[in-house]
Structures are given as structure tokens and as C-alpha cells.
Design a protein around this motif. Structure first.
Motif, PDB file in Angstrom:
ATOM      1  N   ASP A 291       0.799  -1.226   0.000  1.00 45.85           N
ATOM      2  CA  ASP A 291       0.000   0.000   0.000  1.00 45.85           C
ATOM      3  C   ASP A 291       0.831   1.275   0.000  1.00 45.85           C
TER       4      ASP A 291
ATOM      5  N   ASP B 231      -5.831  -6.504  -3.574  1.00 47.24           N
ATOM      6  CA  ASP B 231      -5.957  -5.060  -3.360  1.00 47.24           C
ATOM      7  C   ASP B 231      -5.217  -4.272  -4.440  1.00 47.24           C
TER       8      ASP B 231
ATOM      9  N   ARG C  53     -12.709  -6.152  -6.052  1.00 47.59           N
ATOM     10  CA  ARG C  53     -13.801  -5.983  -5.089  1.00 47.59           C
ATOM     11  C   ARG C  53     -14.690  -7.225  -5.102  1.00 47.59           C
TER      12      ARG C  53
ATOM     13  N   ILE D  76     -13.269  -4.979   8.638  1.00 48.85           N
ATOM     14  CA  ILE D  76     -14.050  -4.461   7.511  1.00 48.85           C
ATOM     15  C   ILE D  76     -15.194  -3.588   8.019  1.00 48.85           C
TER      16      ILE D  76
ATOM     17  N   ASP E 271     -13.755  -0.254   9.407  1.00 48.76           N
ATOM     18  CA  ASP E 271     -12.979   0.601   8.516  1.00 48.76           C
ATOM     19  C   ASP E 271     -13.686   0.934   7.205  1.00 48.76           C
TER      20      ASP E 271
ATOM     21  N   GLU F  40     -12.798   4.539   6.123  1.00 50.99           N
ATOM     22  CA  GLU F  40     -11.413   4.680   5.685  1.00 50.99           C
ATOM     23  C   GLU F  40     -11.185   3.990   4.345  1.00 50.99           C
ATOM     24  N   ASP F  41     -11.784   2.805   4.186  1.00 50.85           N
ATOM     25  CA  ASP F  41     -11.631   2.087   2.916  1.00 50.85           C
ATOM     26  C   ASP F  41     -12.258   2.863   1.758  1.00 50.85           C
ATOM     27  N   ASP F  42     -13.412   3.474   2.017  1.00 53.77           N
ATOM     28  CA  ASP F  42     -14.083   4.243   0.962  1.00 53.77           C
ATOM     29  C   ASP F  42     -13.215   5.421   0.520  1.00 53.77           C
TER      30      ASP F  42
ATOM     31  N   ARG G 231     -11.734   1.822  -1.840  1.00 58.33           N
ATOM     32  CA  ARG G 231     -11.853   0.383  -1.645  1.00 58.33           C
ATOM     33  C   ARG G 231     -13.187   0.081  -0.979  1.00 58.33           C
ATOM     34  N   CYS G 232     -13.718  -1.085  -1.286  1.00 56.90           N
ATOM     35  CA  CYS G 232     -14.970  -1.518  -0.663  1.00 56.90           C
ATOM     36  C   CYS G 232     -14.965  -3.038  -0.593  1.00 56.90           C
ATOM     37  N   TYR G 233     -15.163  -3.558   0.609  1.00 52.06           N
ATOM     38  CA  TYR G 233     -15.138  -5.006   0.802  1.00 52.06           C
ATOM     39  C   TYR G 233     -16.525  -5.577   1.098  1.00 52.06           C
TER      40      TYR G 233
END
Length: 357
Positions: A69, A135, A140, A191, A194, A197-199, A203-205
């Protein structure tokens, strides 16, 4: 006199790339203290022999995450550089660590040491690296099984490696399944906590099929008018977390007392994170959920008595995802980017070769 054998010397293979074991342990300890207070607190409960090995493995996981990352100890994500090159660097440095060659990076040398001491395999390491590759590829999850696959790579596979480091035999599939359950439980809590923070990191899980079921438009799940739907999805994540958490407790019963205490402490701390996210409802992402020092101490104390009684209940509802089912999906899907054996990217290659001189 000018024969190649006279002037070219191969680097001798040594566990840890030839670094001093105590120095690697100190570096690994520093990494866990900076990288995760929750894991650092739980790791102190292991006996010294196990604790050191846990630190060595954690250092590699943390460093791989940072390289993938472009971070420093889990800080802000970087968009600089080529993510594919970072994954290739992780794979090649890990390969060198398995071969006992110096890597110029204490975290990879630490991994080479603990892998040699505990019999960790390249397949185990590749299962973890695949999570970083997902990642890096901007992957996704579309379905629940996609989510299970991701949770396995980034946490369940780490749980399997941690179990081996604690002394669980690689042939003991039942205990390794339970270790995988614990890792998946941790990741589901992460998940849920966060999502915001991921958005921000694009990122989206959350599986696409879950978003569709809640009538949430693509990329709009953090909008204020979807907070209730998001809270409902979070509750769904944490219900799954609790099933895996309960099964992990069943496996922990077979560990030595101090390892059992450490595992149950971590399970209680991460379980508390997930349940607090649910308790906050629509306000869960106004402020990041953290478990304070006093609360951690209470969880550690409660885990002590739980470990001492050692009478876990088999859950009435076992997890819907099993390690066996996930591994079938993983092997069918194959790696998102097949391992490459091209030379290391320049920024890593120069350092590694400097240590060979």
C-alpha cells in the motif's frame, strides 16, 4: 586464475539471511508495538519462545502490507508507483527469505528465520501475498464467497501460519481450520470498522450483491441517506464474525494455556470492536472505534479465567464458510496475478544486492 569459480562467490544460505537472531527479534518487537497495539498486548501473554516467533511472523505481515500500500506502519495509503511492481517485490523478497539469502529488509529476514524454525511453507506465504495482490489489482467482492476468499487471504491464512508458529502440526487440519476461523473473525471486524477509511481509499469489501439487496447505488454506500442500510450490512458482517469467533474458541481449547490465553484475549478485543460498531448503529463511522487500555485489560483478565476453565461451547450455528470450501474456490480462481520471476524492482534490488557484497 580468471575462471568464474575463482572470482564469483555465491551467497551462503543462512536462516534469517545471516542476521543475528536477537537483532531480528528486537526489530520485530518494534514493528508490532508500532503496528498494532491490540496484537502487541495479546502477544505478551505467550511464553517467550512462542512470543518471539509470533513477532517475527507479524513483522513480515506488517512489512508486506506497507509495501503493497506504499504505507509506513499502516499510515496513509500511497498512490505513487506501480502496485504490480510492489507485489512482485514482496514475492521475490519472500522467495529470497525462504532460500536463506539476505534481503536487506529485517522483516523479510525475520520471516526467513521463523519459516525455517517452524516449517512454514511457500504455499502458506503465497496464500497471504495473494490478499495484497487482490488489493493491488483494485479487486472488489461481488458475492459472499468472494468476501470469504478475501478474508481468507488477508487474515485466515495468517491465522493458519500463526497456529503453526504456536506449535500446531501442519497435518492437524481441524486446528488449522479453527485458526483460520479466528483470522476471518478479525477481518470481518476490521471491515465493519474501517468502511469509511476504505471508501476514502477507493476500496470496498462489502459484496456487491449485499449492496444491491439494500438498494445502495454503486459507490454511494457512505452517503448519509444510506447510513441505516449500512448499519444493517454491518450487523450482518458481525453476525458472521461471531460464528467464526465461537468456532475459534473451540480450537483454542487444544492449545497450551498461555497460547490459549493470548488467543482468547485477541478474540475478545476484536470481538468487542465488531460489537461496538454494531452498537453505534448509524453513528459507527463518525469516529473510529477503538478499544482503550482499560477495556483491553478487562478483556485480558476475562480471557485468563476463560482459558483456565477451558470449557468452550460448540456453537449451535457454525460458520457458513469453511476453510475447505474457501480453499476450493481459491484454487479454482487461481492467483489474480501469477507469480513473476523477473528481477526485483530497482528500489528493492539495489538494497538486496548490497548485502551480498
Amino acid at each position: 586464475m580468471l575462471a568464474p569459480s575463482r572470482i564469483i562467490r555465491s551467497t551462503p544460505a543462512q536462516a534469517g539471511g545471516g542476521r543475528d537472531r536477537d537483532a531480528l527479534i528486537q526489530k520485530a518487537h518494534d514493528a508490532i508495538e508500532q503496528g498494532s497495539r491490540s496484537f502487541a498486548a495479546a502477544s505478551r501473554l505467550f511464553d517467550r519462545h512462542t512470543r518471539e516467533r509470533v513477532w517475527l511472523l507479524y513483522a513480515w505481515c506488517r512489512r508486506c502490507d506497507d509495501i503493497a500500500d506504499g504505507q509506513d506502519m499502516g499510515g496513509e495509503l500511497s498512490t505513487d508507483g506501480d502496485p504490480a511492481k510492489r507485489i512482485r517485490a514482496i514475492r521475490l523478497l519472500t522467495q529470497r527469505a525462504f532460500e536463506g539469502l539476505p534481503t536487506a529488509d529485517p522483516a523479510f529476514d525475520a520471516f526467513g528465520l521463523v519459516a525455517r524454525e517452524c516449517g512454514l511453507t511457500r504455499e502458506m506465504a503465497e496464500d497471504v501475498i495473494e490478499g495484497f495482490a487482490l488489493d493491488a489489482a483494485g479487486w472488489r467482492p461481488r458475492t459472499e464467497m468472494d468476501l470469504a476468499r478475501y478474508c481468507y487471504h488477508v487474515a485466515g491464512a495468517v491465522g493458519v501460519m500463526m497456529a503453526v508458529v504456536m506449535g500446531v502440526q501442519k497435518a492437524d487440519s481441524e486446528l488449522l481450520d479453527r485458526a483460520c476461523d479466528l483470522g476471518i473473525a478479525f477481518q470481518l471486524a476490521n471491515i465493519a470498522r474501517d468502511i469509511n477509511e476504505d471508501d476514502k481509499a477507493d476500496r470496498c469489501y462489502i459484496p456487491v450483491e449485499w449492496l444491491v439487496q439494500e438498494d445502495i447505488e454503486p459507490g454511494q454506500h457512505m452517503k448519509p441517506h444510506h447510513r441505516q442500510e449500512l448499519a444493517d450490512i454491518t450487523a450482518r458482517l458481525i453476525r458472521r464474525m461471531e460464528r467464526h469467533e465461537a468456532m475459534a474458541r473451540v480450537g483454542a481449547a487444544h492449545l497450551p494455556f498461555r497460547s490459549r490465553w493470548a488467543v482468547l484475549s485477541a478474540a475478545r478485543i476484536y470481538g468487542a470492536i465488531g460489537r461496538e460498531v454494531v452498537a453505534r448503529g448509524k453513528a459507527a463511522w463518525d469516529h473510529r472505534v477503538v478499544i482503550g487500555s482499560a477495556a483491553k485489560a478487562r478483556h485480558v483478565a476475562a480471557a485468563f479465567w476463560e482459558a483456565a476453565r477451558n470449557r468452550p461451547k460448540v456453537p449451535a450455528e457454525p460458520p457458513e464458510w469453511t476453510r475447505g470450501d474457501i480453499l476450493i474456490e481459491v484454487r479454482m480462481a487461481g492467483p489474480v496475478a501469477p507469480p513473476s520471476f523477473e528481477p526485483l524492482p530497482d528500489e528493492f534490488d539495489g538494497q538486496a544486492r548490497q548485502t551480498e557484497k
